[in-house]
Design a protein around this motif. Structure first.
Motif, PDB file in Angstrom:
ATOM      1  N   GLY A 135      -9.304   0.359  20.861  1.00 42.04           N
ATOM      2  CA  GLY A 135     -11.062   0.603  21.079  1.00 42.04           C
ATOM      3  C   GLY A 135     -11.380   1.713  20.981  1.00 42.04           C
ATOM      4  N   LEU A 136     -12.529   1.657  19.623  1.00 39.64           N
ATOM      5  CA  LEU A 136     -13.071   3.196  18.764  1.00 39.64           C
ATOM      6  C   LEU A 136     -14.506   3.108  19.466  1.00 39.64           C
ATOM      7  CD1 LEU A 136     -11.862   4.296  16.882  1.00 39.64           C
ATOM      8  CD2 LEU A 136     -12.491   2.629  14.885  1.00 39.64           C
ATOM      9  N   ASN A 137     -15.050   4.129  19.105  1.00 41.72           N
ATOM     10  CA  ASN A 137     -16.817   4.363  19.149  1.00 41.72           C
ATOM     11  C   ASN A 137     -16.783   4.408  17.213  1.00 41.72           C
ATOM     12  OD1 ASN A 137     -16.719   4.442  21.748  1.00 41.72           O
ATOM     13  ND2 ASN A 137     -16.009   6.398  21.938  1.00 41.72           N
ATOM     14  N   VAL A 138     -17.719   3.330  17.216  1.00 38.93           N
ATOM     15  CA  VAL A 138     -18.096   3.373  15.868  1.00 38.93           C
ATOM     16  C   VAL A 138     -19.132   3.757  15.089  1.00 38.93           C
ATOM     17  CG1 VAL A 138     -18.113   1.494  13.321  1.00 38.93           C
ATOM     18  CG2 VAL A 138     -16.716   1.031  15.061  1.00 38.93           C
ATOM     19  N   ALA A 139     -20.505   3.466  15.964  1.00 41.76           N
ATOM     20  CA  ALA A 139     -21.484   3.854  15.880  1.00 41.76           C
ATOM     21  C   ALA A 139     -22.492   4.774  16.781  1.00 41.76           C
ATOM     22  CB  ALA A 139     -22.557   2.622  14.879  1.00 41.76           C
ATOM     23  N   ASN A 140     -21.923   4.793  17.980  1.00 44.48           N
ATOM     24  CA  ASN A 140     -22.551   5.652  19.402  1.00 44.48           C
ATOM     25  C   ASN A 140     -22.991   6.626  19.341  1.00 44.48           C
ATOM     26  OD1 ASN A 140     -19.961   3.853  19.627  1.00 44.48           O
ATOM     27  ND2 ASN A 140     -20.598   3.645  21.566  1.00 44.48           N
ATOM     28  N   CYS A 141     -24.327   6.931  19.502  1.00 42.91           N
ATOM     29  CA  CYS A 141     -24.446   8.019  19.273  1.00 42.91           C
ATOM     30  C   CYS A 141     -25.537   9.219  20.033  1.00 42.91           C
ATOM     31  CB  CYS A 141     -25.901   7.939  18.038  1.00 42.91           C
ATOM     32  SG  CYS A 141     -25.797   7.963  16.620  1.00 42.91           S
ATOM     33  N   ASP A 142     -25.790   8.166  21.219  1.00 42.95           N
ATOM     34  CA  ASP A 142     -26.343   8.455  22.325  1.00 42.95           C
ATOM     35  C   ASP A 142     -25.501   7.939  23.919  1.00 42.95           C
ATOM     36  OD1 ASP A 142     -28.675   9.163  21.637  1.00 42.95           O
ATOM     37  OD2 ASP A 142     -29.477   7.102  20.940  1.00 42.95           O
ATOM     38  N   PHE A 143     -24.496   8.814  23.725  1.00 45.08           N
ATOM     39  CA  PHE A 143     -23.501   8.767  24.959  1.00 45.08           C
ATOM     40  C   PHE A 143     -24.035   9.811  25.894  1.00 45.08           C
ATOM     41  CE2 PHE A 143     -20.947   9.310  21.427  1.00 45.08           C
ATOM     42  CZ  PHE A 143     -20.034   8.416  21.590  1.00 45.08           C
ATOM     43  N   PRO A 144     -23.885   9.078  27.403  1.00 44.45           N
ATOM     44  CA  PRO A 144     -24.597   9.335  29.073  1.00 44.45           C
ATOM     45  C   PRO A 144     -23.979  10.948  29.197  1.00 44.45           C
ATOM     46  CG  PRO A 144     -22.773   7.592  29.289  1.00 44.45           C
ATOM     47  CD  PRO A 144     -23.105   8.075  28.196  1.00 44.45           C
ATOM     48  N   PRO A 145     -25.034  11.330  29.564  1.00 43.30           N
ATOM     49  CA  PRO A 145     -24.766  12.973  30.065  1.00 43.30           C
ATOM     50  C   PRO A 145     -23.393  13.774  30.050  1.00 43.30           C
ATOM     51  CG  PRO A 145     -26.495  12.107  30.657  1.00 43.30           C
ATOM     52  CD  PRO A 145     -25.602  11.340  30.433  1.00 43.30           C
ATOM     53  N   GLU A 146     -22.351  13.119  31.135  1.00 47.67           N
ATOM     54  CA  GLU A 146     -21.112  12.836  31.444  1.00 47.67           C
ATOM     55  C   GLU A 146     -20.317  13.058  30.620  1.00 47.67           C
ATOM     56  OE1 GLU A 146     -21.758   8.389  32.926  1.00 47.67           O
ATOM     57  OE2 GLU A 146     -22.800  10.771  33.050  1.00 47.67           O
ATOM     58  N   LEU A 147     -20.580  12.404  29.033  1.00 40.79           N
ATOM     59  CA  LEU A 147     -19.284  11.636  28.268  1.00 40.79           C
ATOM     60  C   LEU A 147     -19.887  12.815  26.946  1.00 40.79           C
ATOM     61  CD1 LEU A 147     -18.835   8.222  28.248  1.00 40.79           C
ATOM     62  CD2 LEU A 147     -17.657  10.279  29.584  1.00 40.79           C
ATOM     63  N   ALA A 148     -20.962  13.156  27.175  1.00 46.63           N
ATOM     64  CA  ALA A 148     -21.340  14.114  25.529  1.00 46.63           C
ATOM     65  C   ALA A 148     -20.994  14.911  24.770  1.00 46.63           C
ATOM     66  CB  ALA A 148     -23.231  14.390  25.646  1.00 46.63           C
ATOM     67  N   ASP A 149     -20.237  15.757  25.058  1.00 51.37           N
ATOM     68  CA  ASP A 149     -19.227  17.165  25.480  1.00 51.37           C
ATOM     69  C   ASP A 149     -17.587  16.924  25.020  1.00 51.37           C
ATOM     70  OD1 ASP A 149     -21.799  18.542  25.276  1.00 51.37           O
ATOM     71  OD2 ASP A 149     -21.198  19.145  27.980  1.00 51.37           O
ATOM     72  N   ILE A 150     -17.606  15.272  25.582  1.00 53.87           N
ATOM     73  CA  ILE A 150     -16.323  14.364  25.243  1.00 53.87           C
ATOM     74  C   ILE A 150     -15.657  13.658  24.568  1.00 53.87           C
ATOM     75  CG2 ILE A 150     -15.552  15.798  27.734  1.00 53.87           C
ATOM     76  CD1 ILE A 150     -15.388  13.173  28.982  1.00 53.87           C
ATOM     77  N   ALA A 151     -16.327  13.535  24.182  1.00 55.23           N
ATOM     78  CA  ALA A 151     -16.637  11.562  23.292  1.00 55.23           C
ATOM     79  C   ALA A 151     -17.495  12.283  21.994  1.00 55.23           C
ATOM     80  CB  ALA A 151     -17.443  10.897  24.125  1.00 55.23           C
ATOM     81  N   THR A 152     -16.951  11.120  21.155  1.00 56.18           N
ATOM     82  CA  THR A 152     -17.891  11.085  19.854  1.00 56.18           C
ATOM     83  C   THR A 152     -17.563   9.673  19.131  1.00 56.18           C
ATOM     84  OG1 THR A 152     -18.280  12.316  17.415  1.00 56.18           O
ATOM     85  CG2 THR A 152     -15.702  12.528  17.862  1.00 56.18           C
ATOM     86  N   SER A 153     -18.023   9.614  17.772  1.00 57.02           N
ATOM     87  CA  SER A 153     -17.426   8.289  16.944  1.00 57.02           C
ATOM     88  C   SER A 153     -17.888   8.295  15.836  1.00 57.02           C
ATOM     89  CB  SER A 153     -18.600   7.027  17.344  1.00 57.02           C
ATOM     90  OG  SER A 153     -19.977   8.000  16.792  1.00 57.02           O
ATOM     91  N   LEU A 154     -17.353   7.583  14.612  1.00 53.01           N
ATOM     92  CA  LEU A 154     -17.526   7.137  13.571  1.00 53.01           C
ATOM     93  C   LEU A 154     -18.526   8.011  13.219  1.00 53.01           C
ATOM     94  CD1 LEU A 154     -15.049   5.313  12.212  1.00 53.01           C
ATOM     95  CD2 LEU A 154     -14.466   7.129  12.734  1.00 53.01           C
TER      96      LEU A 154
END
Length: 204
Positions: A99-118
């Motif tokens: 599973g890979l985050n490719v184009a995501n730019c808007d993560f929910p608040p609970e993930l904003a500081d711990i998730a990223t995308s390419l």
């Protein structure tokens, strides 16, 4: 993205069927996936292949968090899940999912500081089909290397790309939480954990 090693001729494809083909994952490969240790090596091989491909295509400093997470900095970019079908004490086949985050730019608040995308990590718009192709081509090379007995080289690359070795970590094993220093990853893909209270533990 799904990578499959099974009894029937191999099928490699994304969840959207961007790629669908036969390949070196076909008949005869099940004999190479006969134990849990060999499946652990398959997971490590997939992690290395994906990490190398993503670093090349995006320019981002993608790293591996043992055993199956892909990170940029301390933010999760993707993850690998290997599922098994067991026949008594041996493994019939393994299915590896990425599973890979490719184009995501808007993560929910609970993930904003711990998730990223390419896209966030590289500042580039990358086509998913191009990403899938890069990962599959990298996996094919590394998987052929694994089948040819080249796991030592794969493991060396895994260690070079690891963001865990030499750091304090906490591992949950059988419901028990273990804390210690990640000293190394051994030839079977086990994490060698130097326990805070003394002694070492091999963790898979």
């Amino acid at each position: 993205l799904l990578l499959e090693v099974a009894r029937d001729p191999g099928e490699v494809g994304s969840l959207e069927q961007i790629v669908h083909r036969g390949g070196p994952l076909g008949k005869g490969t099940v004999g190479e996936v006969g134990s849990v240790v060999e499946v652990a090596r398959l997971t490590i091989t997939t992690a290395v292949a994906a990490c190398e491909a993503l670093r090349e295509i995006s320019g981002a400093d993608v790293r591996i968090k043992w055993p199956n997470d892909l990170l940029v900095g301390q933010c999760k970019l993707g993850g690998i899940l290997t599922e098994l079908s067991m026949d008594q004490e041996s493994v019939s086949y393994a299915v590896v999912g990425l599973g890979l985050n490719v184009a995501n730019c808007d993560f929910p608040p609970e993930l904003a500081d711990i998730a990223t995308s390419l896209k966030l990590a590289s500042g580039r718009d990358l086509r998913r089909a191009a990403v899938v192709r890069a990962v599959l081509e990298s996996f094919e090379r590394r998987y052929d290397e694994l089948l040819a007995g080249g796991f030592d080289s794969i493991l060396a690359s895994f260690k070079d790309l690891s963001n865990v070795i030499g750091r304090e970590v906490e591992v949950t094993l059988g419901g028990e939480s273990l804390r210690g220093l990640a000293r190394d990853i051994d030839a079977d893909g086990f994490l060698l954990l130097e326990l805070a209270g003394g002694g070492f533990k091999r963790v898979l």
